[in-house]
Design an enzyme around this catalytic site. Structure first.
Site, short mmCIF file in Angstrom:
data_model
loop_
_atom_site.label_atom_id
_atom_site.label_comp_id
_atom_site.label_asym_id
_atom_site.label_seq_id
_atom_site.Cartn_x
_atom_site.Cartn_y
_atom_site.Cartn_z
CG LEU A 155 -126.85 -28.41 29.25
CD1 LEU A 155 -125.95 -28.66 30.46
CD2 LEU A 155 -127.45 -27.01 29.32
CB SER A 166 -130.17 -23.17 18.68
OG SER A 166 -131.50 -23.34 19.11
CG HIS A 189 -126.40 -24.42 27.05
ND1 HIS A 189 -126.90 -25.30 26.11
CD2 HIS A 189 -127.40 -23.54 27.30
CE1 HIS A 189 -128.15 -24.98 25.82
NE2 HIS A 189 -128.48 -23.90 26.52
CD GLN A 225 -138.42 -19.27 28.49
OE1 GLN A 225 -138.08 -19.11 29.66
NE2 GLN A 225 -137.54 -19.19 27.51
CG MET A 256 -135.03 -23.06 28.98
SD MET A 256 -136.64 -22.68 28.29
CE MET A 256 -136.30 -22.79 26.55
NE ARG A 268 -137.49 -23.54 20.27
CZ ARG A 268 -137.49 -22.71 21.32
NH1 ARG A 268 -136.47 -21.89 21.52
NH2 ARG A 268 -138.49 -22.70 22.18
O1 PAF Z 1 -132.25 -18.70 27.23
C1 PAF Z 1 -132.85 -19.61 27.82
O2 PAF Z 1 -132.49 -20.81 27.74
C2 PAF Z 1 -134.08 -19.27 28.65
O3 PAF Z 1 -134.82 -18.26 28.06
C3 PAF Z 1 -133.75 -18.92 30.12
C4 PAF Z 1 -132.89 -17.67 30.21
C5 PAF Z 1 -133.02 -20.09 30.75
C6 PAF Z 1 -135.03 -18.67 30.89
O4 PAF Z 1 -135.86 -19.79 30.89
#
Ligand code: PAF
Length: 283
Positions: A35, A187, A39, A63, A32, A189
């Site tokens: 990064l 994260s 990631h 989500q 998402m 966040r």
């Molecule tokens: O883990 C994430 O960043 C998200 O849940 C994903 C797997 C990219 C799906 O939107």
């Protein structure tokens, strides 16, 4: 090689079709955006194991719950692209919401066994949103392998289950949690944390480390291990524990004793951040 950014489904499909026809394998890192080194560890693994690495960047509205942080979720496409270009990534798939979801989109993929507890309790519908977008990404990009971080441990198991149940031809690969020096799991966040909150955020990894040390000292009772986890978290006044649970590491069923591979999973709120972390214990 210059990084290609595809914002359209067909553009990404065309690019990858040529790679596939040339005999190359494709590794997908779904993200998402915003990064971090976590990631990038997935990207490096995907680059090492495949001929082409594609990274998707899409903040998936499906989500997020209605009172969650979809609008506030950190975004910085320019920085993300610079980072991915310097890793040598060939393709970034970064569609807009309209490209991914028709206004009358009405199909949802719902995993029914592993999604209803842990993060699924506090975030109803969250894993439906994850499964739906991940299946769409798999269908659009048709990767041979897809890479997910183990920090989102429940997500990883839910996706594995979806892939098994729906006979998807992709190998799901879980990659280890990347941590700051003091133990905080990386994260996107974490950016929500103020200075004092950031200091207290080590509560989660400290609690898990303590769980591991009582386990290493011979404790096998889940109740006793979880008492230790809660005690550590409670010693950080800004941290409010949402859950601390020990479950079977594969099917996430509840366990009373650590007599097989288990995951100790925690979620907590610190200011406006909701953070999760976990550790695996294996007798
Ligand atoms: O883990 C994430 O960043 C998200 O849940 C994903 C797997 C990219 C799906 O939107």
């Amino acid at each position: 090689m210059k990084i290609k950014v595809a914002t359209r489904v067909n553009e990404a499909r065309e690019f990858l079709k040529r790679k596939r026809e040339a005999g190359g394998t494709i590794g997908l890192v779904p993200t998402m955006g915003f990064l971090h080194e976590g990631h990038l560890s997935l990207v490096r693994r995907a680059m090492g194991e495949n001929d082409t690495c594609v990274v998707s960047i899409f903040v998936n509205p499906l989500q997020f719950g209605p009172s969650e942080d979809f609008d506030a979720y950190p975004r910085d496409m320019g920085r993300d692209l610079d980072l991915l270009a310097s890793e040598g990534v060939e393709l970034v798939f970064a569609p807009g919401v309209d490209e991914m979801f028709s206004p009358d989109h009405s199909t949802i993929v719902s995993e029914k066994k592993l999604s209803g507890f842990l993060c699924g309790s506090a975030r109803p519908g969250h894993f439906d949103g994850v499964c739906t977008i991940v299946l769409k990404l798999f269908n659009i990009l048709r990767p041979d392998r897809a890479y997910f971080g183990e920090k989102d441990y429940q997500q990883l198991q839910v996706i594995r289950r979806m892939v098994r149940d729906l006979d998807l031809e992709v190998k799901v690969i879980g990659c280890p949690i990347v941590r700051e020096e003091d133990g905080l799991a990386l994260s996107s966040r974490n950016t929500y944390l103020g200075e004092a909150e950031r200091e207290q955020a080590i509560a989660l990894s400290r609690a898990l480390a303590q769980a591991r040390s009582v386990f290493d000292a011979g404790e096998r009772g889940c109740r006793s291990i979880l008492d230790v986890v809660r005690m550590v978290v409670e010693s950080y006044p800004m941290v409010s524990l949402e859950y601390a649970e020990i479950r079977d590491a594969v099917d996430l069923s509840p366990v009373k004793r650590v007599d097989r591979k288990v995951v100790v999973a925690v979620a907590a709120r610190i200011g406006r951040a909701r953070l999760i972390d976990n550790t695996i214990l294996c007798p």
